[in-house]
Write a protein that holds these residues in place. Structure first.
Motif, short mmCIF file in Angstrom:
data_model
loop_
_atom_site.label_atom_id
_atom_site.label_comp_id
_atom_site.label_asym_id
_atom_site.label_seq_id
_atom_site.Cartn_x
_atom_site.Cartn_y
_atom_site.Cartn_z
N THR A 123 0.82 -1.21 0.00
CA THR A 123 0.00 0.00 0.00
C THR A 123 0.86 1.27 0.00
O THR A 123 0.44 2.30 -0.53
N ASN A 124 2.05 1.18 0.59
CA ASN A 124 2.96 2.32 0.57
C ASN A 124 3.34 2.67 -0.87
O ASN A 124 3.23 3.82 -1.30
N GLN A 125 3.81 1.69 -1.63
CA GLN A 125 4.21 1.92 -3.01
C GLN A 125 3.01 2.22 -3.92
O GLN A 125 3.12 3.01 -4.86
N LEU A 126 1.88 1.61 -3.60
CA LEU A 126 0.66 1.90 -4.36
C LEU A 126 0.30 3.38 -4.22
O LEU A 126 -0.01 4.06 -5.20
N GLY A 127 0.36 3.89 -2.98
CA GLY A 127 0.03 5.29 -2.74
C GLY A 127 0.98 6.25 -3.40
O GLY A 127 0.60 7.37 -3.76
N LEU A 128 2.24 5.84 -3.57
CA LEU A 128 3.22 6.69 -4.25
C LEU A 128 3.01 6.69 -5.75
O LEU A 128 3.03 7.75 -6.40
N CYS A 129 2.78 5.51 -6.33
CA CYS A 129 2.80 5.37 -7.79
C CYS A 129 1.44 5.56 -8.46
O CYS A 129 1.39 5.78 -9.68
N ASN A 130 0.34 5.49 -7.70
CA ASN A 130 -0.96 5.65 -8.37
C ASN A 130 -1.22 7.08 -8.82
O ASN A 130 -2.20 7.34 -9.53
N SER A 131 -0.35 8.02 -8.40
CA SER A 131 -0.52 9.41 -8.81
C SER A 131 0.58 9.88 -9.78
O SER A 131 0.50 11.00 -10.29
N LEU A 132 1.58 9.04 -10.01
CA LEU A 132 2.72 9.47 -10.81
C LEU A 132 2.35 9.83 -12.25
O LEU A 132 2.80 10.84 -12.78
N THR A 133 1.55 8.99 -12.89
CA THR A 133 1.22 9.21 -14.29
C THR A 133 -0.10 9.96 -14.46
O THR A 133 -0.54 10.17 -15.60
N THR A 134 -0.72 10.35 -13.37
CA THR A 134 -2.02 11.04 -13.46
C THR A 134 -1.95 12.46 -12.89
O THR A 134 -2.98 13.08 -12.65
N LEU A 135 -0.74 12.98 -12.67
CA LEU A 135 -0.60 14.32 -12.10
C LEU A 135 -1.33 15.37 -12.93
O LEU A 135 -2.06 16.21 -12.39
N GLU A 136 -1.09 15.35 -14.24
CA GLU A 136 -1.69 16.36 -15.10
C GLU A 136 -3.21 16.23 -15.15
O GLU A 136 -3.92 17.24 -15.21
N ILE A 137 -3.72 15.00 -15.11
CA ILE A 137 -5.17 14.79 -15.12
C ILE A 137 -5.80 15.37 -13.87
O ILE A 137 -6.82 16.08 -13.91
N PHE A 173 -8.45 20.78 -11.26
CA PHE A 173 -8.39 21.92 -10.34
C PHE A 173 -7.85 23.17 -11.04
O PHE A 173 -7.57 24.18 -10.37
N SER A 174 -7.64 23.09 -12.35
CA SER A 174 -7.05 24.19 -13.13
C SER A 174 -5.65 24.54 -12.64
O SER A 174 -5.26 25.70 -12.59
N VAL A 175 -4.88 23.51 -12.27
CA VAL A 175 -3.50 23.69 -11.81
C VAL A 175 -2.57 23.03 -12.83
O VAL A 175 -2.70 21.83 -13.11
N THR A 176 -1.65 23.82 -13.39
CA THR A 176 -0.71 23.29 -14.37
C THR A 176 0.74 23.53 -13.99
O THR A 176 1.64 23.00 -14.64
N ASP A 177 0.98 24.31 -12.96
CA ASP A 177 2.34 24.64 -12.52
C ASP A 177 3.05 23.36 -12.06
O ASP A 177 2.58 22.70 -11.12
N PRO A 178 4.18 22.98 -12.70
CA PRO A 178 4.88 21.75 -12.29
C PRO A 178 5.30 21.76 -10.82
O PRO A 178 5.30 20.72 -10.17
N GLY A 179 5.65 22.94 -10.29
CA GLY A 179 6.04 23.02 -8.89
C GLY A 179 4.90 22.65 -7.96
O GLY A 179 5.08 21.93 -6.98
N LYS A 180 3.69 23.12 -8.29
CA LYS A 180 2.53 22.78 -7.46
C LYS A 180 2.14 21.32 -7.63
O LYS A 180 1.75 20.65 -6.67
N TYR A 230 -14.49 17.74 -4.77
CA TYR A 230 -15.58 18.66 -4.53
C TYR A 230 -15.13 19.93 -3.81
O TYR A 230 -15.94 20.81 -3.54
N SER A 231 -13.85 20.03 -3.50
CA SER A 231 -13.34 21.18 -2.75
C SER A 231 -12.30 21.93 -3.58
O SER A 231 -12.65 22.59 -4.55
N SER A 232 -11.01 21.82 -3.22
CA SER A 232 -9.98 22.61 -3.89
C SER A 232 -8.67 21.83 -3.90
O SER A 232 -8.51 20.82 -3.20
N TYR A 233 -7.72 22.35 -4.67
CA TYR A 233 -6.42 21.69 -4.78
C TYR A 233 -5.67 21.67 -3.45
O TYR A 233 -5.06 20.64 -3.12
N PRO A 234 -5.66 22.74 -2.66
CA PRO A 234 -4.99 22.67 -1.34
C PRO A 234 -5.56 21.56 -0.45
O PRO A 234 -4.80 20.93 0.30
#
Length: 534
Positions: free
Chosen positions: A64-78, A83-90, A141-145
């Protein structure tokens, strides 16, 4: 099955409370001879089915540790797009925020398990991970933060489960089954990573919150299974005594733990937040300065004030410094390699998340195979040699990825780099644990795995912060594909430098270890010669 004298001595040095009485007697461990006759490791007596369920439940923490790390790696832009966030730093906070909490609290999670029971803290960690995964999905349903806050809080779940899983394994199995249990624990990492890389984009094709809601449902199931599958492990000796509140607080080392946590959080926050606001914002470098002050306070407390230090810095030796340096260099490189190779493939090469999952699929086979082989040979091959092998693999992987043409054939650079990377990851972790174990006194053996895991996961997050700073300084604003690629390549060449440094450290340590072994053998031969002459 009774324990041998060798196993009992190892048990006393690593885990003074790991033996359970055949007759249910928990009055304390007596003499060596009595313990030999009266106590057994509870896991050794399980039948095959019961043992498989138990090991799978414990290993699910790394999964579950590695799952939680990698399930977002290829979906960051999606996720960012919703949230209308495109800044790579954010966007990078999706990964580094998770790693920040995990790396900061692993050592604390291990200490809590020692004081309040490994099973209890393991179960709490699983429950927390389920709730925060649900929160991450609901943040749509809320915000990026709020989403980033959920990701940061998610990291606390593995910080509680991973170190206590290792402790549970050590307390329930004797040496042989324990080594293979640790090997399966390491093997579960690539399985979890592959699951995250595959199911993350699959659920994102429907609706990205299901990435986290599906994780929440799976972890909730593991939470229920853990209650039944993990045995209750009664504590022995000093832990059995009733303690006052003051004694409990002393043993938790709250001032040391708090100052250490604040130092780690501020240091990592400064480097990762600089990707969003740059170093021109005063609060960023103020956080960096404060982190150094809290770090100084931590060392002072641990050296001078703490009765039960959360990290006994007084016992840190040159051998441990080598371990920390190699581990940090290798695993920070792993984070950089995984994050930026995926960014190059998605943003420059035109690959899809599903295609990347297929490209990375060899880690499933080679990762499991490497972990199990290391589990078999770890007692036969010097750990210093295994560490050098791991660092060379890290270096070769980084070099291949830094040199890889964007549109090169998969079966050249990418395929071989992926294979070699798994050799590095699944051999460096057990080698580091063994070296640390051999370098510290007996009473500090139990914290070895927690310390190494702290270095591993914190290095991943911090390495991304360093790499992101380099990227922003050289990519000319990232307005064109060529500028983006230039920034990405700069981070990969930084990883080459890190692994070259780690390889030099590992080689130095190997030579030092070889010299020490040679001197020990010479002394042994001299003693045998003297005894023969006498």
């Amino acid at each position: 099955m009774t324990t041998s004298s060798r196993e009992l001595q190892e048990n006393e040095s690593h885990h003074p409370d790991i033996l359970l009485s055949k007759h249910g007697d928990d009055s304390g461990i007596g003499s060596t001879e009595n313990a030999k006759d009266e106590y057994v490791y509870i896991g050794d007596g399980y039948n095959l089915i019961r043992r498989i369920i138990f090991i799978m439940t414990v290993c699910s923490s790394m999964f579950t540790n590695q799952l939680g790390l990698c399930n977002s790696l290829t979906t960051l832009e999606i996720i960012g797009e919703s949230f209308s966030v495109t800044d790579p730093g954010k966007l990078s906070w999706t990964i580094s925020g998770y790693g920040l909490t995990l790396g900061t609290f692993v050592l604390i999670g291990g200490r809590l398990g020692d004081e309040f029971g490994n099973k209890a803290i393991f179960i709490i960690g699983m429950g927390w991970l389920a709730l925060t995964s649900m929160m991450a999905g609901a943040s749509v349903y809320s915000s990026y933060p709020v989403y980033i806050l959920a990701r940061v809080l998610q990291g606390l779940g593995p910080a509680l489960t991973v170190p206590n899983a290792l402790a549970i394994m050590g307390k329930c199995f004797s040496e042989g089954p324990r080594n293979m249990g640790f090997a399966w624990f390491a093997a579960s990492a690539p399985v979890g990573a592959m699951a995250g890389l595959l199911f993350g984009p699959l659920f994102a094709m429907a609706w990205w919150p299901w990435i986290y809601w599906s994780q929440a449902l799976g972890v909730a199931f593991l939470f229920a299974i853990a209650i039944v599958a993990i045995p209750n492990m009664p504590v022995e000796g000093e832990q059995n005594k009733r303690r006052t509140l003051r004694e409990t607080l002393d043993r938790l080392d709250l001032p040391g733990g708090a100052s250490g946590v604040i130092a780690l959080v501020l240091f990592n926050f400064a480097w990762n937040q600089s990707l969003v606001t740059t170093w021109h914002e005063p609060y960023v470098y103020v956080c960096l300065i404060l982190s150094l002050l809290f770090l100084a306070a931590f060392f002072y407390i641990e050296l001078r004030l703490a009765r039960y230090p959360v990290l006994p810095v007084a016992v840190l030796t040159s051998d441990i410094a080598f371990v920390f340096g190699c581990t940090a260099a290798g695993w920070s490189t792993f984070g950089i390699w995984l994050f930026y190779v995926i960014r190059i493939s998605l943003n420059i090469g035109g690959q899809t998340p599903i295609q990347l999952a297929a490209w990375l699929s060899p880690i499933l086979i080679t990762g499991i195979g490497t972990a199990l082989i290391v589990g078999k040979i770890i007692n036969k091959v010097p750990a210093s040699f295994i560490m050098l092998f791991a660092m060379l693999c890290y270096f070769i992987t980084s070099l291949l990825m830094a040199l890889r043409p964007v549109h090169s054939t998969y079966w050249t650079y990418f395929f071989f780099a992926t294979i070699i990377a798994t050799f590095a990851m699944d051999s460096s972790l057990p080698a580091a644990t063994i070296i640390f174990s051999n370098a510290v006194p007996r009473q500090y053996q139990g914290m070895g795995s927690s310390v190494i895991m702290t270095i591993v996961v914190y290095s991943i997050s911090l390495g991304l912060g360093f790499a992101g700073t380099i990227e922003l300084q050289i990519n000319n604003g990232g307005k064109t594909a060529a500028d983006l690629l230039h920034g990405y390549r700069g981070t990969l060449w930084f990883s080459v430098g890190l692994t070259a440094f780690g390889t030099i450290l590992a080689l130095t340590f190997l030579l030092k270890d070889h010299r020490r072994r040679k001197l020990a053998n010479n002394e042994k031969e001299e003693e045998q010669t003297d005894s023969t002459d006498a």
